[in-house]
Scaffold this active site. Structure first.
Site, short mmCIF file in Angstrom:
data_model
loop_
_atom_site.label_atom_id
_atom_site.label_comp_id
_atom_site.label_asym_id
_atom_site.label_seq_id
_atom_site.Cartn_x
_atom_site.Cartn_y
_atom_site.Cartn_z
N LYS A 1 -49.52 72.57 30.99
CA LYS A 1 -49.69 71.25 30.37
C LYS A 1 -49.88 70.26 31.51
O LYS A 1 -48.93 69.56 31.92
CB LYS A 1 -48.45 70.94 29.52
CG LYS A 1 -48.68 69.90 28.44
CD LYS A 1 -47.57 69.97 27.41
CE LYS A 1 -47.48 68.68 26.60
NZ LYS A 1 -48.68 68.32 25.86
N1 PMP Z 1 -52.21 71.54 22.10
C1 PMP Z 1 -52.31 70.55 23.00
C2 PMP Z 1 -53.56 70.42 23.79
C3 PMP Z 1 -51.25 69.66 23.18
O1 PMP Z 1 -51.34 68.68 24.07
C4 PMP Z 1 -50.08 69.80 22.39
C5 PMP Z 1 -48.92 68.88 22.59
N2 PMP Z 1 -49.20 67.57 22.26
C6 PMP Z 1 -50.04 70.83 21.45
C7 PMP Z 1 -51.11 71.70 21.35
C8 PMP Z 1 -48.83 71.04 20.58
O2 PMP Z 1 -47.81 71.61 21.36
P1 PMP Z 1 -46.26 71.33 21.09
O3 PMP Z 1 -45.97 71.79 19.73
O4 PMP Z 1 -45.58 72.14 22.13
O5 PMP Z 1 -46.04 69.86 21.23
#
Ligand code: PMP
Length: 290
Positions: free
Chosen positions: A151
Site C-alpha cells: 500500500k
Molecule cells: N483496494 C485499494 C486500492 C485500496 O486502497 C483499499 C483501501 N482503501 C482497498 C482495496 C480496501 O482495502 P481495506 O479493506 O484493507 O481497506
C-alpha cells in the site's frame, strides 16, 4: 482545540505537523500507508493493518523505525489524545529525508506520522440505494511492476481510475488488469454473487489484499455462504446477481450498475445486505480498546 498528530516520536498540533520537502515520501511516493477505522473506542482489525504495514515496509526494504507494538501504542494514544469515539486513522511511514536523487540509501531516517480524525462517511443513500460504478479506462498496475500487496504512497494509478469515474459521473470505478480481468476498484475490493455463491478476485493479479475483503470472506464462511477467489471478466459482472464493494472507508457497499447495466435489477441484493449487516454487527463488538 485542533487535532493532535503523532510525528516522529512526538505529539504536535496539526499546525506544527510538517514534513520536509526533501522527504522521499513526497518527492517519490517512497513509503507505505494504512487507513484504519475505530468504532466506539475500539480499533477494528488493528493487528491485520499493522501486519500489512510491516509486510509493506519489508517489501520496500525499509527498516521499521519502531517496533510494531510501539507503533500500536502510539496509534491508541493518538486516538485517546484526540478523544475520538469513531475515527479514521492514517498511519504513514516514508523513506525519510534524502537528497534529490532516487537512492533510498541516502535517506537517513524514516518519517512516521499518525493522523486520527473524524470520518467523512459516504452519503447514506449509497448504502440503501446502491452505487452506480463504471469500468475505468486506466488499467491496474501490473503486479510485476508494482507488488499489489504494497500500500504505497504512490496512488497515481488509482487516482487515474478515480478521474475516469468522475468523468463518467460516478464515484468509483473498477480497474481491470492489463489482460482484462477484474482486479478491484480504485480504493475498494469487489465481490459478486452468482447462484447464491460469492466470488472475489485473487489479489495476486493486482489488487490490494483487503482487510475488509478478508472480513467478508470470514463472515460469508460463518453464514454458510460459499465463497471463492475467482478470475472475473466484465461479462461476469454484467451477468452477476449481486455486486458489492469492500474497504475500510466504504465498509460494505452495494453496487447497482456497471457502465449503466443494472445489476440485480438495480436494487441491493440479499447476500449484500446480509454481509452489510454482519459487518456492522462485528465492528460494533470487535476491536482493540483505547
Ligand atoms: N483496494 C485499494 C486500492 C485500496 O486502497 C483499499 C483501501 N482503501 C482497498 C482495496 C480496501 O482495502 P481495506 O479493506 O484493507 O481497506
Amino acid at each position: 482545540m485542533g487535532l493532535t498528530i503523532f510525528l516522529d516520536g512526538e505529539f504536535v498540533d496539526k499546525e506544527h505537523a510538517k514534513v520536509s520537502v526533501f522527504d522521499h515520501g513526497l518527492l517519490y511516493g517512497d513509503g507505505i500507508f494504512e487507513g484504519i477505522r475505530a468504532y466506539g473506542r475500539k480499533v477494528f482489525r488493528l493487528d491485520a493493518h499493522l501486519d500489512r504495514l510491516y509486510a509493506g515496509l519489508k517489501k520496500i526494504r525499509l527498516s521499521p523505525p519502531m517496533a510494531k507494538e510501539d507503533l500500536k501504542k502510539k496509534i491508541l494514544e493518538t486516538l485517546k489524545r484526540n478523544d475520538l469515539d469513531d475515527a479514521y486513522i492514517r498511519v504513514v511511514v516514508t523513506r525519510g529525508v534524502g537528497d534529490l536523487g532516487l537512492d533510498p540509501r541516502k535517506c537517513g531516517k524514516p518519517t512516521v506520522f499518525i493522523i486520527a480524525d473524524k470520518i467523512a462517511l459516504y452519503p447514506r443513500e449509497f448504502y440503501t440505494k446502491g452505487l452506480p460504478i463504471v469500468i475505468a479506462k486506466t488499467r491496474r498496475n501490473h503486479p510485476s511492476s508494482m507488488p499489489p500487496e504494497v500500500k504505497s504512497l504512490n496512488y497515481l494509478n488509482s487516482i487515474f481510475g478515480k478521474m475516469d469515474a468522475i468523468d463518467a459521473g460516478t464515484d468509483e470505478a473498477i480497474m481491470l488488469t492489463t489482460d482484462g480481468y477484474v482486479a478491484e476498484c480504485t480504493g475498494d475490493n469487489i465481490f459478486i454473487a452468482r447462484n447464491g455463491k460469492l466470488s472475489t478476485p485473487p489479489y495476486e493479479i493486482g489488487s490490494l489484499d483487503g482487510i475488509t475483503q478478508n472480513v467478508v470472506i470470514q463472515l460469508a464462511g460463518e453464514a454458510g455462504i460459499k465463497i471463492k477467489r475467482d478470475m472475473l471478466t466484465p461479462d461476469d459482472l454484467y451477468a452477476a446477481d449481486e455486486c458489492f464493494l469492500t474497504g475500510t472507508a466504504a465498509e460494505v457497499i452495494p453496487v447497482i450498475s456497471v457502465n449503466g447495466t443494472l445489476i440485480a435489477g438495480g436494487i441491493p441484493g440479499k447476500i449484500t445486505i446480509a454481509m452489510m449487516n454482519a459487518f456492522s454487527e462485528l465492528t460494533g463488538i470487535e476491536g482493540v480498546k483505547y
